[in-house]
Enzyme design. Structure first.
Site, mmCIF file in Angstrom:
data_model
loop_
_atom_site.group_PDB
_atom_site.id
_atom_site.type_symbol
_atom_site.label_atom_id
_atom_site.label_comp_id
_atom_site.label_asym_id
_atom_site.label_seq_id
_atom_site.Cartn_x
_atom_site.Cartn_y
_atom_site.Cartn_z
ATOM 1 N N THR A 8 0.452 -1.635 0.175
ATOM 2 C CA THR A 8 -0.551 0.129 0.032
ATOM 3 C C THR A 8 0.603 0.720 -0.097
ATOM 4 O O THR A 8 1.887 1.592 0.495
ATOM 5 C CB THR A 8 -1.039 -0.292 1.277
ATOM 6 O OG1 THR A 8 -2.004 1.096 1.256
ATOM 7 C CG2 THR A 8 -0.303 -0.102 2.543
ATOM 8 N N LYS A 13 -2.725 2.665 7.141
ATOM 9 C CA LYS A 13 -2.157 1.323 6.834
ATOM 10 C C LYS A 13 -0.995 1.481 6.953
ATOM 11 O O LYS A 13 -0.833 0.551 7.954
ATOM 12 C CB LYS A 13 -2.410 1.240 5.384
ATOM 13 C CG LYS A 13 -4.193 1.326 5.521
ATOM 14 C CD LYS A 13 -4.771 -0.083 3.619
ATOM 15 C CE LYS A 13 -5.859 0.301 3.102
ATOM 16 N NZ LYS A 13 -5.850 -0.672 2.142
ATOM 17 N N GLU A 41 -3.477 -4.512 -10.455
ATOM 18 C CA GLU A 41 -5.035 -4.133 -10.901
ATOM 19 C C GLU A 41 -5.978 -4.860 -10.129
ATOM 20 O O GLU A 41 -5.732 -6.358 -10.052
ATOM 21 C CB GLU A 41 -5.412 -4.428 -12.424
ATOM 22 C CG GLU A 41 -6.601 -3.530 -13.104
ATOM 23 C CD GLU A 41 -6.237 -3.845 -14.284
ATOM 24 O OE1 GLU A 41 -7.524 -3.467 -14.822
ATOM 25 O OE2 GLU A 41 -5.111 -3.675 -15.229
ATOM 26 N N ASP A 70 -7.331 -5.887 0.994
ATOM 27 C CA ASP A 70 -8.256 -5.690 0.569
ATOM 28 C C ASP A 70 -9.487 -5.540 1.347
ATOM 29 O O ASP A 70 -9.885 -6.478 1.664
ATOM 30 C CB ASP A 70 -8.629 -6.266 -0.782
ATOM 31 C CG ASP A 70 -9.372 -5.597 -2.222
ATOM 32 O OD1 ASP A 70 -9.220 -4.334 -2.061
ATOM 33 O OD2 ASP A 70 -10.223 -6.144 -2.276
ATOM 34 N N HIS A 183 -12.481 -3.546 11.452
ATOM 35 C CA HIS A 183 -11.969 -4.959 10.216
ATOM 36 C C HIS A 183 -10.794 -5.142 10.240
ATOM 37 O O HIS A 183 -9.955 -5.820 10.759
ATOM 38 C CB HIS A 183 -12.897 -4.949 9.326
ATOM 39 C CG HIS A 183 -12.553 -3.674 8.690
ATOM 40 N ND1 HIS A 183 -12.818 -2.284 9.179
ATOM 41 C CD2 HIS A 183 -11.979 -3.166 7.621
ATOM 42 C CE1 HIS A 183 -11.814 -1.370 8.166
ATOM 43 N NE2 HIS A 183 -11.948 -1.589 7.401
#
EC number: 3.6.1.66
Length: 202
Positions: A8, A13, A41, A70, A183
């Site tokens: 990332t 994050k 992608e 993700d 989460h």
């Protein structure tokens, strides 16, 4: 010191991962450290598929252990949207504010008790050794979508995500409060249990 690359460029994050891994003497790098690497992608149909796709591809390119996540927002009244399209819900380029506006607009006539939603995070870890398959953990956080933004912290949809146990928007929480229930925090704790086995070969 062993290195782990987090797939990332989002520094929020990166900080969350760095806080976890420093306890195990693992050095965290991000995609900022590898400017020549092209972003993978995200063509998967689920959070898990996208996380594995990113981790696997980058692990091979960098010959390193790579963690990719993700994550996104699932809104029941929108049949699960924005889902895997959370980051680009309002189109390109990625824009948190435009994404929030689109969710609020689509929920315009929906009563609060029907605005149930959850954040979902899938975390995949890929290894450069060809015989080791990627491994995955996940975490969720339940809540409701507010009618307007609240709070200044966090990123993404945090200002419109209401967390019942704190009676606050996610963006009103301190980073410690957020990590306890988010989460990603939950997925990271599952990952933490696996660090000795997956990363340190114990």
């Amino acid at each position: 010191m062993k290195q782990v690359v987090v797939a990332t460029k989002n520094m929020g994050k990166v900080r969350e991962f760095a806080e976890l891994f420093e306890r195990f003497d693992l050095e965290v790098k991000s995609l900022h450290d590898f400017p020549h690497i092209e972003e993978v992608e995200e063509t998967g149909e689920t959070f898990e598929e996208n996380a594995i796709l990113k981790a696997d591809s980058l692990s091979r390119q960098l010959n390193a252990i790579v963690i990719a996540d993700d994550s996104g927002l699932i809104v029941d009244a929108l049949n699960g949207k924005p889902g895997v399209y959370s980051a680009r819900f309002a189109g390109e380029p990625k824009d948190d504010q435009a994404n929030i506006d689109k969710v609020l607009q689509e929920l315009n006539e929906v009563a609060f008790e029907k605005r149930k939603a959850r954040f979902y995070c899938a975390l995949a870890v890929a290894f450069p050794e060809g015989d080791k398959k990627p491994v995955i953990v996940n975490g969720t956080c339940e809540g409701f979508i507010l009618e307007q933004r609240r709070g200044e912290n966090g990123f993404g949809y945090d200002p419109i995500f209401y967390v019942e146990e704190y009676k606050k928007a996610m963006a009103e929480l301190s980073s410690d409060e957020k990590n306890a229930i988010s989460h990603r925090g939950r997925a990271l704790r599952k990952l933490e249990e696996k660090i000795p086995e997956w990363f340190l070969g114990e």
